[in-house]
Design a protein around this motif. Sequence first.
Motif, short mmCIF file in Angstrom:
data_model
loop_
_atom_site.label_atom_id
_atom_site.label_comp_id
_atom_site.label_asym_id
_atom_site.label_seq_id
_atom_site.Cartn_x
_atom_site.Cartn_y
_atom_site.Cartn_z
N THR A 114 6.21 6.17 -18.86
CA THR A 114 6.05 6.95 -20.10
C THR A 114 5.15 8.17 -19.90
O THR A 114 5.15 9.06 -20.75
N ALA A 115 4.40 8.20 -18.83
CA ALA A 115 3.54 9.35 -18.54
C ALA A 115 3.42 9.51 -17.03
O ALA A 115 3.22 8.54 -16.30
N ASN A 116 3.55 10.76 -16.57
CA ASN A 116 3.49 11.09 -15.15
C ASN A 116 2.82 12.47 -15.05
O ASN A 116 3.48 13.48 -14.80
N PRO A 117 1.51 12.52 -15.30
CA PRO A 117 0.81 13.80 -15.47
C PRO A 117 0.99 14.79 -14.31
O PRO A 117 1.05 16.00 -14.55
N LYS A 118 1.08 14.29 -13.09
CA LYS A 118 1.21 15.20 -11.94
C LYS A 118 2.66 15.41 -11.53
O LYS A 118 2.94 16.02 -10.49
N LYS A 119 3.59 14.95 -12.39
CA LYS A 119 5.02 15.21 -12.20
C LYS A 119 5.51 14.82 -10.81
O LYS A 119 6.30 15.53 -10.17
N PHE A 120 5.06 13.67 -10.34
CA PHE A 120 5.54 13.18 -9.05
C PHE A 120 7.02 12.84 -9.13
O PHE A 120 7.50 12.31 -10.14
N LYS A 121 7.74 13.14 -8.06
CA LYS A 121 9.14 12.74 -7.95
C LYS A 121 9.17 11.40 -7.23
O LYS A 121 8.81 11.31 -6.07
N ALA A 166 -6.10 11.86 -3.39
CA ALA A 166 -6.51 13.07 -4.12
C ALA A 166 -5.87 14.33 -3.56
O ALA A 166 -5.74 15.33 -4.26
N GLU A 167 -5.48 14.30 -2.29
CA GLU A 167 -4.87 15.48 -1.67
C GLU A 167 -3.39 15.64 -2.00
O GLU A 167 -2.81 16.70 -1.76
N ILE A 168 -2.75 14.60 -2.54
CA ILE A 168 -1.32 14.68 -2.83
C ILE A 168 -1.09 15.73 -3.92
O ILE A 168 -1.66 15.64 -5.01
N PRO A 169 -0.27 16.74 -3.66
CA PRO A 169 -0.12 17.83 -4.63
C PRO A 169 0.78 17.47 -5.82
O PRO A 169 1.59 16.54 -5.74
N GLY A 181 0.82 -1.21 0.00
CA GLY A 181 0.00 0.00 0.00
C GLY A 181 0.85 1.25 0.00
O GLY A 181 2.06 1.22 0.28
N ILE A 182 0.23 2.36 -0.33
CA ILE A 182 0.89 3.66 -0.26
C ILE A 182 0.27 4.43 0.89
O ILE A 182 -0.96 4.55 0.99
N TYR A 183 1.13 4.94 1.77
CA TYR A 183 0.69 5.57 3.00
C TYR A 183 1.21 7.01 3.06
O TYR A 183 2.18 7.37 2.41
N SER A 184 0.54 7.82 3.87
CA SER A 184 0.97 9.20 4.07
C SER A 184 0.68 9.62 5.50
O SER A 184 -0.37 9.28 6.05
N SER A 185 1.61 10.36 6.08
CA SER A 185 1.36 10.94 7.40
C SER A 185 0.92 12.40 7.28
O SER A 185 0.61 13.04 8.28
N LYS A 186 0.85 12.89 6.05
CA LYS A 186 0.51 14.30 5.81
C LYS A 186 -0.86 14.47 5.14
O LYS A 186 -1.51 15.50 5.30
N ALA A 233 7.96 10.87 7.23
CA ALA A 233 8.10 12.25 7.73
C ALA A 233 8.69 13.18 6.68
O ALA A 233 8.54 14.41 6.78
N ASP A 234 9.35 12.61 5.67
CA ASP A 234 10.09 13.43 4.71
C ASP A 234 9.47 13.47 3.32
O ASP A 234 9.91 14.27 2.49
N VAL A 235 8.50 12.62 3.05
CA VAL A 235 7.91 12.57 1.71
C VAL A 235 6.39 12.75 1.81
O VAL A 235 5.81 12.65 2.90
N ALA A 236 5.78 13.00 0.66
CA ALA A 236 4.31 13.14 0.66
C ALA A 236 3.64 11.81 0.93
O ALA A 236 2.61 11.73 1.61
N ALA A 237 4.23 10.73 0.40
CA ALA A 237 3.67 9.39 0.57
C ALA A 237 4.76 8.37 0.31
O ALA A 237 5.76 8.65 -0.36
N ALA A 238 4.57 7.18 0.87
CA ALA A 238 5.55 6.11 0.70
C ALA A 238 4.84 4.79 0.50
O ALA A 238 3.84 4.50 1.18
N ALA A 239 5.37 3.98 -0.40
CA ALA A 239 4.85 2.63 -0.61
C ALA A 239 5.54 1.70 0.38
O ALA A 239 6.77 1.65 0.44
N ILE A 240 4.74 0.95 1.15
CA ILE A 240 5.29 0.14 2.23
C ILE A 240 4.70 -1.26 2.16
O ILE A 240 3.47 -1.43 2.10
#
Length: 265
Positions: free
Chosen positions: A168-175, A122-125, A112-117, A189-196
């Motif tokens: 080949t496509a990353n529309p929201k330009k995620f790093k 949908a909220e991930i900028p 899964g992908i998790y976020s503490s922020k 604590a350091d990223v918007a989200a992490a796959a764990i």
Amino acid sequence: MTISLSRRAAIAAGFSLALAAGPAFAQNQVIRIGATPGPHAEILEKVKPIAAQKGLDLKITEFSDYVVPNQALDAGELEANSFQHEPYLDNQVKDRGYKIVKVGLTVNFPIGIYSSKYKSWAEIPEGATIAIPNDPTNGGRVLLLLQDKGVIKLKDGVGFKPTVADITANPKKFKIIELEAAQTPRSLADVAAAAINTNYAVDAKIDPASAILREDAKGPYANLVVVRAADKDKPWVKTLLEAYHSPEIKSFIAERYKGAVLAGW
């Protein structure tokens, strides 16, 4: 020698009783099945009494690694095993020439992908940083999850182990950054989200049900019951799967693992 009518009646009655009692003494068919310790073996212990009611006597053997269960199955030391997902099985068959095949789904340990922020994906900028595991199997698994959810697109034909270079496509330009799988919980604590991976999430006291994106239970990484190719159509295989796929087992999985393990059928 002449047998009296009463004696004949007694013999006939005894013979009839023996015929009626015969099935009660019939032995269940023994099925030797291998599993790894933990959920796979625990679930099979719950399947065992259900299978017994259907005429199968499951003999469960636990293996501490992922290599021996397929060796033992291919060699005829087991009738079945339950511990692996399809990508792993495919690699084993390709690399070792095993004549073993999947016959049914068991459970999934969903990544899964998790976020503490953020409370939802949908909220991930736009432009946010997403951490994924850096090994080919788990990293590729996350990229396939992101593609499945419409976040990115990958090259055609990448199989089960795509890399970041295959995007080949990353529309929201995620790093997308790559970390050791065991380190991904600490990165929250350091990223918007992490796959764990589920096991690392549980170790870090993260509720698997809190993932903001998650693999489907029936995805390519659902685990399998595997048998020798020569046995795949035998009646006991169908009976074993019926026992495993019973409502009682689905309820046990939900109650015992609280979302860390999902029924994959």
